[in-house]
Design a protein around this motif. Structure first.
Motif, PDB file in Angstrom:
ATOM      1  N   TYR A 285     -62.651 -89.813 -11.043  1.00 50.89           N
ATOM      2  CA  TYR A 285     -62.861 -90.645  -9.856  1.00 50.89           C
ATOM      3  C   TYR A 285     -61.820 -90.355  -8.782  1.00 50.89           C
ATOM      4  CZ  TYR A 285     -62.255 -94.725  -6.868  1.00 50.89           C
ATOM      5  OH  TYR A 285     -62.076 -95.542  -5.776  1.00 50.89           O
ATOM      6  N   ARG A 286     -60.560 -90.323  -9.171  1.00 50.86           N
ATOM      7  CA  ARG A 286     -59.496 -90.117  -8.187  1.00 50.86           C
ATOM      8  C   ARG A 286     -59.624 -88.756  -7.504  1.00 50.86           C
ATOM      9  NH1 ARG A 286     -54.265 -92.382 -11.662  1.00 50.86           N
ATOM     10  NH2 ARG A 286     -54.735 -94.629 -11.418  1.00 50.86           N
ATOM     11  N   PHE A 287     -59.978 -87.737  -8.280  1.00 50.51           N
ATOM     12  CA  PHE A 287     -60.084 -86.401  -7.694  1.00 50.51           C
ATOM     13  C   PHE A 287     -61.247 -86.339  -6.700  1.00 50.51           C
ATOM     14  CE2 PHE A 287     -61.006 -81.699  -8.195  1.00 50.51           C
ATOM     15  CZ  PHE A 287     -59.908 -81.316  -7.423  1.00 50.51           C
TER      16      PHE A 287
ATOM     17  N   ASP B 207     -59.913 -90.233 -18.525  1.00 52.57           N
ATOM     18  CA  ASP B 207     -60.709 -89.113 -18.026  1.00 52.57           C
ATOM     19  C   ASP B 207     -61.596 -89.547 -16.860  1.00 52.57           C
ATOM     20  OD1 ASP B 207     -59.607 -87.388 -19.813  1.00 52.57           O
ATOM     21  OD2 ASP B 207     -61.306 -87.379 -21.203  1.00 52.57           O
ATOM     22  N   ARG B 208     -62.232 -90.701 -17.003  1.00 53.17           N
ATOM     23  CA  ARG B 208     -63.092 -91.181 -15.915  1.00 53.17           C
ATOM     24  C   ARG B 208     -62.257 -91.531 -14.690  1.00 53.17           C
ATOM     25  NH1 ARG B 208     -67.177 -95.861 -17.344  1.00 53.17           N
ATOM     26  NH2 ARG B 208     -65.229 -96.937 -17.796  1.00 53.17           N
TER      27      ARG B 208
ATOM     28  N   ILE C   1     -61.985 -82.506 -18.305  1.00 49.34           N
ATOM     29  CA  ILE C   1     -61.716 -82.953 -16.943  1.00 49.34           C
ATOM     30  C   ILE C   1     -60.373 -82.433 -16.441  1.00 49.34           C
ATOM     31  CG2 ILE C   1     -60.742 -85.137 -17.735  1.00 49.34           C
ATOM     32  CD1 ILE C   1     -62.691 -84.439 -14.477  1.00 49.34           C
ATOM     33  N   SER C   2     -59.401 -82.268 -17.345  1.00 41.91           N
ATOM     34  CA  SER C   2     -58.097 -81.752 -16.922  1.00 41.91           C
ATOM     35  C   SER C   2     -58.235 -80.328 -16.380  1.00 41.91           C
ATOM     36  CB  SER C   2     -57.108 -81.769 -18.090  1.00 41.91           C
ATOM     37  OG  SER C   2     -56.877 -83.076 -18.535  1.00 41.91           O
ATOM     38  N   ARG C   3     -58.997 -79.515 -17.083  1.00 37.97           N
ATOM     39  CA  ARG C   3     -59.216 -78.149 -16.608  1.00 37.97           C
ATOM     40  C   ARG C   3     -59.935 -78.156 -15.264  1.00 37.97           C
ATOM     41  NH1 ARG C   3     -61.683 -72.898 -19.826  1.00 37.97           N
ATOM     42  NH2 ARG C   3     -62.165 -71.661 -17.963  1.00 37.97           N
TER      43      ARG C   3
END
Length: 752
Positions: free
Chosen positions: A531-533, A526-527, A485-487
């Protein structure tokens, strides 16, 4: 340098004919986006070359612009820009989205190709255009044939993609309707240019034409099939009256055979509607009750009615979805989101008003007129151009136009007008190149010519390079949206920072990523990050595209699906839902999400407070049921709520209404299954789960729904069909080892 560019220039004009072969894995919408980027790039490069050549003293056939038929594309483009400037959102009208690749920019590129071809082309250009198009169409058809063979045989061929989201062929165009519409035009190009070849090359072209016709049939695209049938019938009538000798005899025999076949088809239409060959089945199933036909008629009637509110100015390019969302009714239409009406003429009227529609129709008629003129002048390509114009005009009543077919229409029109208007004063001198020649002196200094070309080429960066980078970033983020998710966030943040028209597409894709997978498959930070993005991207689009119901609905759904660690601003959620309901009043999602606010409060409460919150949710859904009185799904939701509250009589009453209104649909069926299992009505539960699962489990079509297939086996047992239950269990043991052992009680009952 001038000579080199002059030699390359005609091939730049012909290069779009090769684009139907192009698709690129690794891009979002790999069958559409690469074609769009390359088409726009070719238009810019061709325009830059033209500017350089013209300013360097190369002369073109300028006097062809005196032909009033040549003014039609420019007039259409002017109307398109004018109506979009006063329309809903010029920015979106200009750029479109990746999924379509249309908009004012693409239309501008297509019209620029028309004028560049018109100013350059000589009589040989039409032959080259037909030749390249014929060969490319044949290769596309061959690809589609292998795609079909791959599907029916189970074999895998290298470089052949599987069909996209459907059993119907898409080949390198990715869509059955696009493929059929394209081949419906290239088929006649192949027939026309085959006469210029001899021996094996001619045989190959005729074989390619036959293959194109076969693939059109295999696509089961009714609009193109009907258009070709009508064209074939008209051609047969012509030769039956005007033909000579055997040609007349064969034509008359063909007409008699066609009439007999039509009578037999009508007589056995009901039986043919269940025929195992899909094209036959789809044609035989044409009726007002057919799901696809009824959906199209609903859109044409209601969107057309809304368009009459602005008949002069329209709503601007790329805004058909606004009207569709206003009239959308889930009880009357299958598809949830429409951005085209599946009728090119209605599309032009909705977007550009009556003047835009008239000019578009005139554009199509002008091609027919040019073909007729060439035919009367003895040109052998004339009749085929006339037939292409007719097929294009007929099939566009049932499909929406694409850049490939529109470019071919405009390029063909320009090439057809050229030999009619070649002036002796501009005849190509001996040793000249194409339709242009050197005047002997430059009309501008060399550095000015170079600068003009460079300025036009500079458009490649904002028009092609930046959107391409944004597309690649979105595609990369999609690949890793569960595993890293970071990538995904970093890559897509860089893509959004490019400030391209991709922002709305980013919102759509992030919604799908989060609601379909990330909220279920990710945990903890990660979740929350996912969600925020998704929330922040959709919130920005919500402010930017205030007219877009889809963005509002998606944002509301993401907010409703927030992780437990995140606090949701209820006032903001209600604001978003209010806008979504205003933009699409009959869409169930905003109403259900508004009811879900109360349901979540009820789940956290107990006793009288819980009951009160549930009743607030029921009131919302009851209001929606009155808004859409023919829709079964909200009634099953209310029935389920009453069942949870213990009010079985009320639950049964709402369920009975739902059962009476049920017309099919996966979402409604799933609601019904849940309710009937809860009240232990196994027979109705089985009926609706059959609609959800269908018979696809037999052919492993539901490889992601094995749990539902297992539930189907249980319901068969509960309704007394042990043999069917055993059949499903044995199938699941083969395709999903270990699944059936998860319910030993059921297995014991089945074996007992």
């Amino acid at each position: 340098m001038i000579e080199r560019i002059a030699k390359v220039f005609p091939w730049l004009l012909l290069a779009p004919a090769i684009l139907p072969l192009v698709y690129v894995e690794g891009l979002l919408y790999p069958f559409v986006s690469p074609k769009t980027f390359l088409f726009r790039a070719l238009a810019i490069v061709a325009a830059a070359s033209f500017a350089y050549l013209a300013l360097s003293g190369r002369q073109f056939y300028w006097e062809r612009l005196r032909n009033k038929w040549s003014w039609i594309p420019a007039a259409l483009l002017a109307v398109v820009y004018a109506t979009s400037l006063i329309g809903v959102d010029f920015y979106h009208s200009f750029w479109s989205i990746y999924d379509r690749g249309d908009g004012l920019l693409t239309l501008t590129a297509a019209v620029s190709f028309f004028y560049l071809v018109l100013l350059y082309a000589d009589k040989d250009f039409l032959r080259r255009l037909f030749s390249i198009t014929a060969w490319v169409g044949s290769v596309v058809a061959l690809y589609a044939f292998f795609q079909w063979l791959q599907g029916v045989s189970g074999m895998e061929f290298p470089f052949i993609e599987e069909t996209q989201g459907s059993t119907r062929l898409g080949a390198t165009l990715g869509n059955a309707a696009f493929l059929a519409a394209y081949l419906g035009m290239t088929f006649f190009a192949a027939l026309a240019v085959a006469m210029d070849y001899t021996g094996r090359w001619q045989q190959a072209l005729y074989a390619g034409a036959a293959l194109q016709l076969l693939v059109i049939f295999l696509t089961a695209t009714r609009g193109t099939l009907l258009a070709l049938m009508v064209v074939g019938f008209l051609v047969a009538i012509y030769f039956a009256i005007r033909g000579d000798g055997n040609v007349r005899t064969y034509a008359r025999g063909g007409l008699v055979a066609a009439l007999i076949m039509a009578a037999l088809f009508i007589g056995f239409r009901d039986s043919l509607a269940d025929f195992p060959i899909e094209p036959v089945r789809r044609i035989a199933s044409i009726s007002l009750t057919d799901a696809t036909v009824s959906s199209r008629l609903f859109v044409w009637q209601n969107v057309g009615g809304m368009a009459l509110q602005k008949p002069l100015t329209g709503y601007g390019a790329e805004h058909i979805d606004i009207l569709f969302n206003r009239v959308y009714d889930p009880s009357a239409i299958v598809e949830q989101w429409f951005d085209r009406s599946h009728n090119a003429y209605l599309d032009y009227f909705v977007q550009f008003g009556v003047l835009g529609l008239i000019l578009y129709c005139t554009l199509v008629l002008s091609l027919a007129w040019a073909g007729w003129r060439l035919w009367q002048a003895g040109g052998r390509y004339g009749p085929f151009i006339l037939l292409i114009a007719f097929v294009y005009a007929a099939q566009n009543f049932f499909v929406f136009d694409t850049v490939m077919t529109l470019w071919f229409l405009l390029a063909l029109l320009a090439a057809a007008l050229a030999p009619l208007e070649i002036s002796p004063a501009l005849a190509r001198p001996k040793g000249g190149t194409g339709g242009l020649f050197l005047t002997g002196r430059a009309v501008a200094p060399r550095h000015v010519s170079l600068l003009a070309g460079a300025v036009v080429l500079a458009l490649l960066y904002p028009v092609v390079v930046e959107p391409l980078r944004a597309n690649l970033a979105l595609a990369d983020g999609y690949i890793y949206h569960v595993t890293d998710i970071s990538r995904t966030v970093d890559t897509m943040t860089r893509g959004l920072a490019l400030n391209t028209y991709a922002d709305i597409e980013y919102g759509y894709q992030l919604y799908t990523m989060y609601t379909d997978r990330q909220q279920h498959m990710l945990e903890g930070e990660d979740r929350v990050a996912a969600y925020r993005f998704a929330r922040d991207t959709l919130a920005k689009n919500y402010e930017r595209y205030s007219y877009d119901a889809r963005t509002a609905v998606y944002l509301a759904h993401v907010l409703d699906s927030a992780p437990s660690e995140e606090e949701v601003d209820e006032d903001f959620l209600r604001e978003v839902l209010a806008r979504a309901t205003e933009l699409s009043p009959k869409r169930i999602q905003p109403w259900y999400l508004r009811a879900n606010i109360s349901l979540k409060k009820g789940d956290r409460a107990s006793g009288a407070a819980r009951s009160q919150h549930y009743r607030e949710a029921i009131e919302v859904l009851a209001e929606y049921s009155e808004t859409v009185p023919e829709y079964a799904e909200p009634r099953y939701i209310v029935a389920g709520l009453y069942h949870v509250m213990g009010e079985r009589a009320a639950a049964a009453e709402w369920a009975a209404e739902g059962l009476a209104l049920y017309k099919g649909g996966g979402d409604t069926a799933q609601r019904a299954v849940k309710y009937y299992i809860g009240v232990e009505d196994w027979q109705n539960a089985l009926r609706f789960l059959q609609d959800v699962v269908g018979e696809g489990w037999v052919e492993d079509e539901y490889d992601q729904a094995y749990d539902q297939v297992y539930d189907l086996a249980k319901l068969y047992l509960l309704t007394g069909d042990r043999e069917r239950a055993v059949e499903i269990v044995e199938h699941l043991r083969r395709v999903s080892p270990g699944l059936v052992e998860t319910d030993p009680v059921f297995l014991q009952a089945l074996e007992g």
